[in-house]
Design an enzyme around this catalytic site. Structure first.
Site, PDB file in Angstrom:
ATOM      1  N   ASP A 178       0.866  -1.183   0.000  1.00  0.00           N
ATOM      2  CA  ASP A 178       0.000   0.000   0.000  1.00  0.00           C
ATOM      3  C   ASP A 178       0.901   1.230   0.000  1.00  0.00           C
ATOM      4  O   ASP A 178       1.397   1.618   1.051  1.00  0.00           O
ATOM      5  CB  ASP A 178      -0.901  -0.036   1.239  1.00  0.00           C
ATOM      6  N   GLU A 210      -0.633  10.494   0.681  1.00  0.00           N
ATOM      7  CA  GLU A 210      -1.986   9.927   0.659  1.00  0.00           C
ATOM      8  C   GLU A 210      -2.412   9.476   2.037  1.00  0.00           C
ATOM      9  O   GLU A 210      -3.545   9.683   2.462  1.00  0.00           O
ATOM     10  CB  GLU A 210      -2.040   8.742  -0.323  1.00  0.00           C
ATOM     11  N   GLU A 211      -1.479   8.833   2.746  1.00  0.00           N
ATOM     12  CA  GLU A 211      -1.822   8.203   4.025  1.00  0.00           C
ATOM     13  C   GLU A 211      -2.185   9.215   5.108  1.00  0.00           C
ATOM     14  O   GLU A 211      -2.730   8.852   6.143  1.00  0.00           O
ATOM     15  CB  GLU A 211      -0.654   7.324   4.510  1.00  0.00           C
ATOM     16  N   ASP A 233      -4.975   1.421  -5.921  1.00  0.00           N
ATOM     17  CA  ASP A 233      -4.615   1.338  -4.502  1.00  0.00           C
ATOM     18  C   ASP A 233      -4.967  -0.032  -3.938  1.00  0.00           C
ATOM     19  O   ASP A 233      -5.684  -0.804  -4.571  1.00  0.00           O
ATOM     20  CB  ASP A 233      -5.300   2.454  -3.703  1.00  0.00           C
ATOM     21  N   HIS A 318      -1.216  -2.068   6.004  1.00  0.00           N
ATOM     22  CA  HIS A 318      -0.874  -1.233   7.168  1.00  0.00           C
ATOM     23  C   HIS A 318      -0.245  -2.057   8.291  1.00  0.00           C
ATOM     24  O   HIS A 318      -0.524  -1.859   9.471  1.00  0.00           O
ATOM     25  CB  HIS A 318      -2.087  -0.433   7.665  1.00  0.00           C
TER      26      HIS A 318
HETATM   27 ZN    ZN Z   1      -3.103   3.327  -0.085  1.00  0.00          ZN
END
Ligand code: ZN
Length: 356
Positions: A178, A210-211, A233, A318
């Protein structure tokens, strides 16, 4: 390329380590490489637009930033306290390896530490620790030694993981799928179009931040100003015990209808499905009410951009290690290469008229 891109270090706000790798793989395959002022990189491969009319622009976005930490404090005994960049689940943090990158670019190995269970009351040992309670142990005796090593407040801390082809080599384990998988797909599409005829200008975009709230996609979309913007994504893998949502690894293309940040352009989604059927590419649908991707900003740029998201199912997103499947990668690249070859103004206008 996948290994190089995924192992490069670049938490939100510190993506240069990744964008340099992206640049290396774009060079020789694009007519121009550019950046916006937040560090997002784009490479454009010009199409052979007809006559005097400018070619439409298709941009494929993957976000370069990965989750990580920033050093908040160096304690007297040399332990580092951190704040998160992006969402971490503390269940999976304890005892993991990290790398602290100093201002000079030196990488220092550390582990996320906490008192072992033997030293805790049983009820405390059962609880999940907050990030505030964990620390990074870099193996020094005090603060001075940490500072002498070059560590300063605000330094980047990235997750440390190996790239592994698993027992079935279609399963690839690494850090930061990711969304390095999305970045790699964007780059691969442009590379595969090098020798192909296409009318549209095709952009591979590696976006930043983005995160922490889709920040880089906003400025990148403004800078590139595409007629069609597609975000790639990660999504959840459904094929793990206990999972209720997402798609299975190895399903092929995942067409995302909506998530918490965007509802995809209907005609564009249907068109992608049509290409899959025509070309024998496996596909599944996915939709969410939560979460967000770069699409959440892309589609709101200017007077609106035709947009959708293609997802890559990833186990354990994550966390330090995630797992993807080669087929999902390869099928998504095949779909996008075919799509980019077909884009012209008639198609763009058909998508734009989707809700009229
Ligand atoms: Zn992502």
């Amino acid at each position: 390329m996948l290994k190089d891109i995924t192992l490069s270090k670049g938490i939100s706000g510190h993506e240069a380590g990744c964008s340099r790798v992206v640049k290396k793989y774009l060079e020789g395959h694009v007519d121009e490489i550019g950046y916006d002022n937040l560090g997002s990189i784009f490479g454009v491969q010009k199409g052979n637009g007809k006559g005097s009319q400018p070619a439409p622009k298709v941009a494929i976005f993957g976000h370069m930033d990965e989750i990580g930490f920033y050093v908040r404090e160096i304690e007297d005994c040399g332990y580092l306290r951190v704040v998160p960049a992006g969402g971490h689940w503390t269940h999976v943090l304890l005892d993991q390896e990290v790398l602290v990158t100093t201002r000079e670019g030196k990488e220092i190995y550390g582990v996320l530490g906490f008192v072992p269970a033997h030293g805790l009351a049983p009820e405390v040992a059962k609880t999940v620790k907050d990030l505030d309670e964990l620390y990074i142990d870099i193996g020094v005796c005090d603060k001075q030694e940490a500072e002498d090593a070059g560590i300063r407040i605000g330094d980047m801390v990235s997750l440390k993981t190996d790239f592994v082809e698993m027992e079935n080599p279609n399963y690839l384990c690494s850090k930061a799928w990711d969304d390095r998988v999305g970045v790699a797909i964007a780059v691969d599409v442009v590379r595969q179009l090098t020798s192909a005829e296409h009318y549209a200008d095709v952009y591979a975009v590696g976006s930043t931040q983005e995160e922490v709230g889709l920040r880089g996609a906003k400025t990148a979309a403004y800078t590139v100003c595409p007629d069609i913007g597609i975000a790639i994504d990660s999504t959840y893998a459904r094929d793990v015990p206990g999972a209720k949502y997402g798609t299975n690894l190895g399903s092929g293309v995942t067409l995302s209808v909506m998530d918490g940040s965007v509802i995809g352009n209907r005609e564009l989604i249907y068109y992608m499905e049509d290409i899959c059927k025509e070309c024998g590419i496996d596909f599944v649908y996915d939709l969410f009410l939560r979460g967000g991707t770069d699409s959440g900003e892309i589609h709101k740029t200017g007077s609106g951009i035709v947009n959708m998201t293609l997802s890559i199912p990833s186990r354990y997103i994550h966390a330090h290690r995630a797992i993807i499947h080669r087929k999902d990668y390869a099928d998504t690249v095949s779909l996008l290469v075919e799509f980019c070859k077909r884009v012209d103004w008639d198609l763009v206008n058909k998508f734009r008229a989707s809700n009229r």
